[in-house]
Design a protein around this motif. Structure first.
Motif, PDB file in Angstrom:
ATOM      1  N   UNK A  23       0.813  -1.330   0.117  1.00  0.00           N
ATOM      2  CA  UNK A  23      -0.043  -0.269  -0.004  1.00  0.00           C
ATOM      3  C   UNK A  23       0.984   1.256   0.065  1.00  0.00           C
ATOM      4  N   UNK A  24       1.887   1.473   0.787  1.00  0.00           N
ATOM      5  CA  UNK A  24       2.790   2.192   1.005  1.00  0.00           C
ATOM      6  C   UNK A  24       3.506   2.588  -0.463  1.00  0.00           C
ATOM      7  N   UNK A  25       3.962   1.558  -1.154  1.00  0.00           N
ATOM      8  CA  UNK A  25       4.630   1.584  -2.264  1.00  0.00           C
ATOM      9  C   UNK A  25       3.667   2.209  -3.231  1.00  0.00           C
ATOM     10  N   UNK A  26       2.450   1.966  -3.139  1.00  0.00           N
ATOM     11  CA  UNK A  26       1.256   2.737  -4.283  1.00  0.00           C
ATOM     12  C   UNK A  26       1.347   4.338  -4.016  1.00  0.00           C
ATOM     13  N   UNK A  27       1.338   4.553  -2.566  1.00  0.00           N
ATOM     14  CA  UNK A  27       1.373   5.992  -2.191  1.00  0.00           C
ATOM     15  C   UNK A  27       2.583   6.602  -2.661  1.00  0.00           C
ATOM     16  N   UNK A  28       3.695   5.990  -2.827  1.00  0.00           N
ATOM     17  CA  UNK A  28       4.909   6.754  -3.247  1.00  0.00           C
ATOM     18  C   UNK A  28       4.657   6.965  -4.543  1.00  0.00           C
ATOM     19  N   UNK A  29       4.287   6.181  -5.650  1.00  0.00           N
ATOM     20  CA  UNK A  29       3.778   6.310  -6.998  1.00  0.00           C
ATOM     21  C   UNK A  29       3.001   7.449  -7.007  1.00  0.00           C
ATOM     22  N   UNK A  30       1.851   7.560  -6.139  1.00  0.00           N
ATOM     23  CA  UNK A  30       1.143   8.626  -6.325  1.00  0.00           C
ATOM     24  C   UNK A  30       1.894   9.820  -6.064  1.00  0.00           C
ATOM     25  N   UNK A  31       2.724   9.937  -5.169  1.00  0.00           N
ATOM     26  CA  UNK A  31       3.426  11.144  -4.726  1.00  0.00           C
ATOM     27  C   UNK A  31       4.319  11.575  -5.992  1.00  0.00           C
ATOM     28  N   UNK A  32       5.032  10.532  -6.472  1.00  0.00           N
ATOM     29  CA  UNK A  32       5.624  10.902  -7.695  1.00  0.00           C
ATOM     30  C   UNK A  32       4.959  11.562  -8.857  1.00  0.00           C
ATOM     31  N   UNK A  33       3.871  10.972  -8.992  1.00  0.00           N
ATOM     32  CA  UNK A  33       2.939  11.403 -10.171  1.00  0.00           C
ATOM     33  C   UNK A  33       2.196  12.603  -9.683  1.00  0.00           C
ATOM     34  N   UNK A  34       2.340  13.137  -8.645  1.00  0.00           N
ATOM     35  CA  UNK A  34       1.974  14.596  -8.318  1.00  0.00           C
ATOM     36  C   UNK A  34       2.921  15.678  -8.542  1.00  0.00           C
ATOM     37  N   UNK A  35       4.192  15.211  -8.943  1.00  0.00           N
ATOM     38  CA  UNK A  35       5.578  16.098  -9.095  1.00  0.00           C
ATOM     39  C   UNK A  35       5.373  16.511 -10.337  1.00  0.00           C
ATOM     40  N   UNK A  36       4.377  17.110 -10.926  1.00  0.00           N
ATOM     41  CA  UNK A  36       4.404  17.787 -12.112  1.00  0.00           C
ATOM     42  C   UNK A  36       3.916  19.223 -12.012  1.00  0.00           C
ATOM     43  N   UNK A  37       4.820  20.038 -12.247  1.00  0.00           N
ATOM     44  CA  UNK A  37       4.382  21.541 -11.985  1.00  0.00           C
ATOM     45  C   UNK A  37       4.712  22.268 -13.209  1.00  0.00           C
ATOM     46  N   UNK A  38       3.955  22.973 -13.523  1.00  0.00           N
ATOM     47  CA  UNK A  38       4.002  23.900 -14.859  1.00  0.00           C
ATOM     48  C   UNK A  38       5.264  24.985 -14.489  1.00  0.00           C
ATOM     49  N   UNK A  39       5.213  25.520 -13.288  1.00  0.00           N
ATOM     50  CA  UNK A  39       6.293  26.235 -13.139  1.00  0.00           C
ATOM     51  C   UNK A  39       6.559  26.202 -11.464  1.00  0.00           C
ATOM     52  N   UNK A  40       7.873  26.099 -10.995  1.00  0.00           N
ATOM     53  CA  UNK A  40       8.159  25.963  -9.656  1.00  0.00           C
ATOM     54  C   UNK A  40       8.090  27.216  -9.115  1.00  0.00           C
ATOM     55  N   UNK A  41       8.395  28.448  -9.669  1.00  0.00           N
ATOM     56  CA  UNK A  41       8.345  29.626  -8.962  1.00  0.00           C
ATOM     57  C   UNK A  41       7.878  30.724  -9.781  1.00  0.00           C
ATOM     58  N   UNK A  42       7.817  32.125  -9.158  1.00  0.00           N
ATOM     59  CA  UNK A  42       7.545  33.321  -9.971  1.00  0.00           C
ATOM     60  C   UNK A  42       8.296  34.482  -9.537  1.00  0.00           C
ATOM     61  N   UNK A  43       8.436  35.361 -10.122  1.00  0.00           N
ATOM     62  CA  UNK A  43       9.235  36.495  -9.919  1.00  0.00           C
ATOM     63  C   UNK A  43       8.509  37.465  -8.621  1.00  0.00           C
ATOM     64  N   UNK A  44       9.379  37.495  -7.601  1.00  0.00           N
ATOM     65  CA  UNK A  44       8.862  38.242  -6.477  1.00  0.00           C
ATOM     66  C   UNK A  44       8.241  39.667  -6.867  1.00  0.00           C
ATOM     67  N   UNK A  45       7.276  40.320  -6.240  1.00  0.00           N
ATOM     68  CA  UNK A  45       6.888  41.571  -6.573  1.00  0.00           C
ATOM     69  C   UNK A  45       7.905  42.778  -6.583  1.00  0.00           C
ATOM     70  N   UNK A  46       8.099  43.417  -7.515  1.00  0.00           N
ATOM     71  CA  UNK A  46       9.201  44.017  -7.798  1.00  0.00           C
ATOM     72  C   UNK A  46       8.860  45.495  -6.986  1.00  0.00           C
ATOM     73  N   UNK A  47       9.679  45.979  -6.570  1.00  0.00           N
ATOM     74  CA  UNK A  47       9.763  47.130  -5.719  1.00  0.00           C
ATOM     75  C   UNK A  47       9.617  48.654  -6.410  1.00  0.00           C
ATOM     76  N   UNK A  48       9.494  48.364  -7.874  1.00  0.00           N
ATOM     77  CA  UNK A  48       9.668  49.705  -8.648  1.00  0.00           C
ATOM     78  C   UNK A  48       7.991  50.081  -8.550  1.00  0.00           C
ATOM     79  N   UNK A  49       7.090  49.608  -8.361  1.00  0.00           N
ATOM     80  CA  UNK A  49       5.621  50.299  -8.185  1.00  0.00           C
ATOM     81  C   UNK A  49       5.629  50.783  -6.677  1.00  0.00           C
ATOM     82  N   UNK A  50       5.519  52.050  -6.355  1.00  0.00           N
ATOM     83  CA  UNK A  50       5.394  52.522  -5.026  1.00  0.00           C
ATOM     84  C   UNK A  50       6.887  53.021  -4.730  1.00  0.00           C
ATOM     85  N   UNK A  51       6.780  54.385  -4.986  1.00  0.00           N
ATOM     86  CA  UNK A  51       8.039  55.269  -4.834  1.00  0.00           C
ATOM     87  C   UNK A  51       7.969  56.064  -3.548  1.00  0.00           C
TER      88      UNK A  51
END
Length: 368
Positions: free
Chosen positions: A117-145
């Motif tokens: 059962x745990x082996x099946x859970x590992x496979x499911x966790x592996x299958x969930x590791x499909x990310x379109x993007x890992x990160x995004x640019x942090x809000x830049x401080x340029x807006x708001x002087x």
């Protein structure tokens, strides 16, 4: 002889274990199930380590990690700890029966079943590791002087800010112009528009860039792309335009602020979809020239930014000068100096900062 041993083992299992599932399979595949779980946990550990390296690199680049990525890493770590403890406990329990010389068939059945059962859970966790993007640019401080801090709270500016915010809420206005002479504070005002639009969650994304008198198309595209987390790998302008256009269209509601426009700007050439091409995209343009906005860019509403009234100009000037204003022999000079700035916020701030904590003689020389 072998048949007798198997028959005896089957009777023992039948007596000790409830007849559910595939008892013989779990019992006879006990070792292979254990080995498979160990292998799957090792693979999960390698995947987690690889993802963590990518996450660390993104953090070093100043990016924010997406919530689902953090959640997967935490979940994977927790599962691996749980699986290792499970395997270690099972190993100890199996050795407890006559120092491992007499296998506990009931225990092996349960461990084998849980292990699979745990082996099946590992496979499911592996299958969930499909990310379109890992990160995004942090809000830049340029807006708001912070350059004109305090200026945006003045009554006349709050009134103009409210007009712009109301236009943004109006479903019919997709392109709004903000105009006024240089130094009157248009940039600071639209920075406040961006800040309020974010706080009030009017848009999914708010981005801003400056155009200037001689527009640089690649620089404009690059600044917008950076704020949207888009990285250009192409050199050709038309491909960059298409990719920026596609990225902007992914946002259901987006505000784009184009500051300091001097002449007509081809939004399609930049890669900005608008009106029927993307009804969720609203654009705020600033310019010194109302004609550029209404006639050349086709804005639907144009809001003027006027000089500060004399009273507000003096309030802003005194706020920046600070303690210098308390000197009796300076008060009259401060009032006259504020008048000389003609209600232009940038002039008021620049002069006040330059004269702050200076002697009376320097103040007098500056006034002359």
């Amino acid at each position: 002889m072998a048949e007798i041993a198997i028959a005896i083992a089957a009777k023992v299992v039948e007596y000790l274990v409830a007849p559910i599932g595939r008892p013989f399979g779990y019992l006879f595949n006990y070792r292979s199930n254990i080995d498979n779980l160990v292998h799957q946990v090792e693979k999960l550990g390698d995947a987690r380590a690889g993802l963590q390296r990518s996450v660390d690199e993104a953090i070093r680049n100043g990016d924010e990690i997406k919530a689902d990525v953090d959640k997967w890493l935490i979940g994977a770590n927790g599962f691996m700890e749980e699986a290792r403890k499970f395997l270690e406990d099972g190993k100890k329990a199996n050795k407890s029966c006559f120092m491992g010389l007499c296998p506990n068939l009931k225990l092996q059945y349960k461990l084998s079943r849980a292990t699979k059962k745990k082996a099946r859970e590992v496979v499911e966790i592996q299958g969930a590791r499909k990310f379109e993007r890992l990160s995004y640019c942090a809000p830049l401080p340029g807006i708001g002087s912070a350059t004109l801090r305090g200026y945006e709270a003045l009554e006349s500016r709050m009134s103009t800010l409210n007009q712009i915010m109301e236009a943004l809420r109006d479903g019919d206005d997709n392109m709004i112009g903000v105009w006024g002479m240089g130094g009157v504070g248009k940039t600071t005002l639209v920075e406040q528009v961006a800040k309020h639009a974010k706080e009030q969650k009017l848009f999914d994304e708010v981005v801003m860039t400056s155009i200037f008198q001689n527009p640089n198309l690649r620089k404009i595209q690059g600044q917008l792309a950076d704020m949207l987390g888009l990285k250009f790998e192409e050199e050709s302008e038309w491909v960059r335009t298409a990719r920026l256009n596609e990225r902007i269209k992914k946002e259901k509601k987006i505000l784009i602020i184009l500051d300091d426009i001097w002449a007509q700007l081809d939004l399609e050439e930049v890669g900005i979809p608008f009106r029927d091409d993307h009804k969720g995209c609203k654009i705020v343009l600033t310019s010194r020239n109302k004609h550029v906005l209404s006639n050349e860019m086709g804005t639907q509403k144009d809001i003027p930014v006027l000089h500060l009234p004399a009273k507000e100009a003096l309030v802003l000037f005194k706020k920046i000068v600070g303690d210098s204003n308390d000197k009796q022999d300076l008060q009259h000079i401060v009032i006259n100096m504020a008048k000389e700035c003609a209600g232009l916020p940038i002039a008021l701030v620049t002069v006040a900062k330059a004269l702050k904590n200076k002697s009376v003689s320097i103040w007098k020389d500056a006034l002359q």
